[in-house]
Motif scaffolding. Sequence first.
Motif, PDB file in Angstrom:
ATOM      1  N   ILE A 106       0.871  -1.177   0.000  1.00 43.38           N
ATOM      2  CA  ILE A 106       0.000   0.000   0.000  1.00 43.38           C
ATOM      3  C   ILE A 106       0.907   1.227   0.000  1.00 43.38           C
ATOM      4  CG2 ILE A 106      -1.879   1.202   1.172  1.00 43.38           C
ATOM      5  CD1 ILE A 106      -2.570  -1.613   0.217  1.00 43.38           C
ATOM      6  N   ASP A 107       0.835   1.965  -1.111  1.00 42.64           N
ATOM      7  CA  ASP A 107       1.725   3.097  -1.346  1.00 42.64           C
ATOM      8  C   ASP A 107       1.203   4.346  -0.647  1.00 42.64           C
ATOM      9  OD1 ASP A 107       3.903   4.299  -2.439  1.00 42.64           O
ATOM     10  OD2 ASP A 107       3.313   4.006  -4.528  1.00 42.64           O
ATOM     11  N   ASP A 108       2.089   5.275  -0.391  1.00 42.15           N
ATOM     12  CA  ASP A 108       1.740   6.580   0.200  1.00 42.15           C
ATOM     13  C   ASP A 108       0.908   6.413   1.461  1.00 42.15           C
ATOM     14  OD1 ASP A 108       2.934   7.451  -2.080  1.00 42.15           O
ATOM     15  OD2 ASP A 108       1.094   8.077  -3.090  1.00 42.15           O
ATOM     16  N   PHE A 109       1.245   5.423   2.264  1.00 40.42           N
ATOM     17  CA  PHE A 109       0.429   5.146   3.439  1.00 40.42           C
ATOM     18  C   PHE A 109       0.532   6.287   4.448  1.00 40.42           C
ATOM     19  CE2 PHE A 109      -1.051   3.260   7.332  1.00 40.42           C
ATOM     20  CZ  PHE A 109      -2.171   2.582   6.877  1.00 40.42           C
TER      21      PHE A 109
ATOM     22  N   ILE B 266       5.393   3.865   3.837  1.00 42.43           N
ATOM     23  CA  ILE B 266       5.120   5.105   4.570  1.00 42.43           C
ATOM     24  C   ILE B 266       5.393   6.293   3.659  1.00 42.43           C
ATOM     25  CG2 ILE B 266       5.675   6.440   6.621  1.00 42.43           C
ATOM     26  CD1 ILE B 266       6.807   3.782   7.791  1.00 42.43           C
ATOM     27  N   ASP B 267       4.426   7.184   3.555  1.00 41.36           N
ATOM     28  CA  ASP B 267       4.533   8.280   2.608  1.00 41.36           C
ATOM     29  C   ASP B 267       5.766   9.145   2.866  1.00 41.36           C
ATOM     30  OD1 ASP B 267       3.237   9.655   0.365  1.00 41.36           O
ATOM     31  OD2 ASP B 267       3.219  11.348   1.760  1.00 41.36           O
ATOM     32  N   LYS B 268       6.353   9.564   1.735  1.00 45.48           N
ATOM     33  CA  LYS B 268       7.582  10.348   1.756  1.00 45.48           C
ATOM     34  C   LYS B 268       7.435  11.648   2.554  1.00 45.48           C
ATOM     35  CE  LYS B 268      10.621  12.466  -1.709  1.00 45.48           C
ATOM     36  NZ  LYS B 268      10.199  13.834  -1.340  1.00 45.48           N
TER      37      LYS B 268
ATOM     38  N   ALA C  71       9.919   2.664   4.395  1.00 45.34           N
ATOM     39  CA  ALA C  71       9.868   4.126   4.352  1.00 45.34           C
ATOM     40  C   ALA C  71      10.451   4.586   3.024  1.00 45.34           C
ATOM     41  CB  ALA C  71      10.669   4.701   5.505  1.00 45.34           C
ATOM     42  N   GLU C  72       9.774   5.514   2.361  1.00 44.96           N
ATOM     43  CA  GLU C  72      10.337   5.983   1.089  1.00 44.96           C
ATOM     44  C   GLU C  72      10.802   7.421   1.175  1.00 44.96           C
ATOM     45  OE1 GLU C  72       7.547   5.390  -2.029  1.00 44.96           O
ATOM     46  OE2 GLU C  72       5.934   6.443  -1.003  1.00 44.96           O
ATOM     47  N   GLY C  73      11.783   7.741   0.330  1.00 46.48           N
ATOM     48  CA  GLY C  73      12.327   9.103   0.335  1.00 46.48           C
ATOM     49  C   GLY C  73      13.349   9.313   1.438  1.00 46.48           C
TER      50      GLY C  73
HETATM   51 CA    CA Z   1       4.784   6.584  -2.523  1.00 46.07          CA
END
Ligand code: CA
Length: 744
Positions: A640-643, A663-665, A697-699
Motif C-alpha cells: 500500500i503506497d503513500d500510506f 510510509i509516505d515520503k 519508508a520511502e524518500g
Molecule cells: Ca509513494
Amino acid sequence: MNSNGIISFRDEEPLPPEDFLSNRLRVLTVDDDHVFQRSTSFALTGIKILGRDIELIQAYSFSEAYDLLAQDNDIAIALIDVVMETEDAGLRLVKAIRESIGNSEVRLILVTGQPGTAPVHTVMQLLDINDYWTKSELTKERLQTILTTNTRSFSQVKEIAQAKESLESIVTASRTLYAAHDLKTLANQLMEEVSRIFNINNDGLVYAEFDTSFHPTNRPDLIIGTTSKFITFINQPLQHIKPEKIRYRIEKCLSQKKSYYEKSFICLYLPKTLAGSDYVCYMESSRQLSSTEKKLLQVFSMNICGCLNNVALISRLDRLAYEDEFLGLPNKNTLLKSLNQIIQSDCRDEYQLIIIDIDNFSSINTVMGINQGDALLRFIAHRLRHCTHEEILVARIKDDIFALLGSEKLISIDSVKQLFKRLNHYEDTVNTINFSSVTFPLFLPATSAQSILTQTSIALKSAKNKGINQHVIYQPEDDSNTVYRFQLLRALQQAIERKEIFIALQPQICLKTGAISGVEALARWTLSDGTRVSPAEFIPLAETTGLISQLGKQIIEQSCAAARDLSAIGYSTLKVGINLSILQFERDDVVSYLLSSIKKHAILPQQIEVEVTESLAMQNFSSIYEHFQTLRDLKIRIAIDDFGTGFSSLACLSQLPADRLKIDKSFIDRLTFDKRSHAVVKTIVELGERFNMQTIAEGVETLEQLNTLKTMQCHEVQGYFHSKPMTLKQLIKWLKKNHPIQHH
Ligand code: CA
Ligand code: C2E
Ligand code: CA
C-alpha cells in the motif's frame, strides 16, 4: 472446549448462579397412576434440595406433559412413567422432549411399575435419559438423593448452555466492536455489549489513562465514553466524577491492576500491555455475576483490548495526519478527503470550494516579525472557524493559504469579505488585511480532489499576479495550462506508441541486515528536446485519457523482463515493485495480464510486488478487495503506497490482504524535526506490526532519517540515501559493487 465441543470450566466446582438459588426448583411428575402422584407429592412436601424449595407440577398423560414442557423451559427435572395411555408413552415422551421440543437441559428420570419393562441401558443411551428407577425403589430418601444429584447436573448443564450462548454473543460482539472507528464509539459499544451479554443495566463509563508520549495532543486522563446516566462527565478527568465512590473504585482498579466484580458494580481493568493504554470500564450492576460469567467477561475483555489498541492507533494516525497542529485546523489531507467525498456524491453541484490567500503575508512577516505573523494567522484561523457555519470545512492548505468547503447556501465569497472587514480591527491597530481568493463551484467537471486543488492554485497564482484583493470565480477556459496539456497529451500518445517510456529502478534495503530486498520500477519519459517529464505529471494525464492501459502494460512487461534479467545474474530473490493505477484494475484485466507476463518471462510470482496508493485502494475498497485476494492467491505481493495520507479505516485495514505499508515520503521528509511526523511514522510501524504487515519508508535521504527508522523497527527503506532510481544497466553495475552475490 472438551471433545464434545462443550465449553467447560474445570478449575472450580461450578456453583449454581445466585439467581438460580433464589428460584424454586421446578419438578414435573408424569404418570397416569394417581396413587404414585399422590405419594410423590407427599414425599416431597416441605423438603429442600440444595437449599431450594420444590415446586411440583403434575401431568397425567403424554400430551399434557408435552404441552407443559413445550411452553416451560424452566423445569429442571421430569420423572416420567414408562407405561401410560400406551405401553411406551413415556419413551415417546422422552424422545419428543429431546427431539421435537429440543430441550436437552431438563433432567429426565424414567420410572416404571414393574422391573424389566424397558431394557435399561439401551433405552438410556438411545434416548438420553439421566436416570431409571422402579417405583418400589423410590423411597422418600432415595427420591431426595436422586433429585439432589440431578439438580446439580441440571445447573451444570444449564450453565454450560448459557456459557456457550454467551461465547457466541462475544464473538458477534467482538466483530461489531472491530468496526468502530473512534474510541468514543468503541467505549459506548463496549458498554452496550457488556450490558446485553451479561444482562445488566447499561449505566457506566469508560476511563482512559493515555501514555502522553504517544498521545501528544490528548490530555493524559479522560473519561472517553459514558452512557446517558453519566453523560455530564464525558471528556472530563477522573476527579470530576460524582459520586466520589466511583472515582475510588476506578482508582483502586487501576492501582491494583485487576478487575472487580461486585454485586453493585463491575470494574473491568483493560491493561496497557494489551490495550495500548490503561482503560477502566465501570458499569453498575444489580446482581453478582456467576463465576462462569466472570470468566466470560475476562475472555471478552481480552478481545476488547485488541480493539482498543487498534482504534487508538488509527485515531492517533487520523489526528496526526489530518490536522494542522499549529492552527488546530484540519489540513490539506482532510480537505482532499472531504472534497473527494463531495465530488462523488449526488449533491456536488450545490457545493463550492473557496481558496483564500492573505495578500503580502511575507512582508507582514518581515515588517512585524514572525511572532506577529503567527499571531495574525492564528487570529484569522480562529475567525474563519468561529464566524462561519459549523458545517463548513475550514482547512489550512499551507502557510497563509486557507480553504473553505461547503454548501453554497452556507458560504459565499461576500460573507468571507465581510469577515475580513471585521478582522481589520485586529488588536486595535488599523492594519488592513487584504486577501485574494478563487471560488471553484463543484458543478464544474473535475475528476479528483487533487486536480481541483491544482487547478485552483494555478488560478490563484495568476490572480495574484494582477495585484491585491483579487477575487475570481474559476473559469475552465482560463486554465492557461490547457494548451500545454493538450500538446503534452499528443506527445505522450506518440511516446507510448513508440515505446519511448522506460522504467528506472530504485533499490529497497532491509534495515536489519543492510541487504537489498527489491527495487521499485518508476516510469521515465524524456522528450525529444531532452526535457524530462515527471511521472507525477504524465501518469495522471495518462489516467484521465485512458492511455494508462497501454502504458501500464508496457511497464509490466519491462518490469517482468527486469526481474528475469536480475535472476539470470543471480539476484533471483529481488522483488520488482510495479505501481498500478486503480483504473488498471477497474478497466483492464491487469491481474491476468500480469500473470501472463510473469509466465512469459519465466519468473516467479513472488518476484513481483504491486503498489497501489492508499487513498485509491480505500475509496474503492470493495472492488479492489477481490483483486487483491486474487493477487494474494497467486502469491504476488501487495504494497500500500503513500500510506498515512489515504484515510484508511480500521475495518478496511484489518481486512486488507496486503504484505506491506509504504510510509509516505512527506512524513519521512519531516521525520527528524517534526514531532508529529515522527509520531505518524511510529504509529504506522506499530499498525503494520498489529496487522502483520511489513513497513518500508520511502524518500530516505539522510543517515539521521535512516537511524531514526532503525530505532522504530521499520523494516526497509528506499531513497536517495542509498540510490536514486537507475536504469537496469546502472542497477546491475551498482549491485555488483554494493551487493555482490556471495559465492560459497
Ligand atoms: Ca509513494
Ligand atoms: P511513488 O510511487 O510514491 O514513487 C516514489 C517517488 O519518490 C518517485 O518519484 C521517486 O523517484 C521519488 N524518490 C524516491 N526516493 C527519493 C528521495 O530520497 N528523495 C526524493 N526527493 N525523491 C525520492 P517519481 O519517480 O517522480 O514518481 C512519482 C510518482 O509517479 C510515483 O510516486 C508514482 O505514484 C507515480 N508513478 C511512477 N511510475 C509509475 C508507473 O509506472 N505507474 C503508475 N501508475 N504510477 C507511476
Ligand atoms: Ca510507488
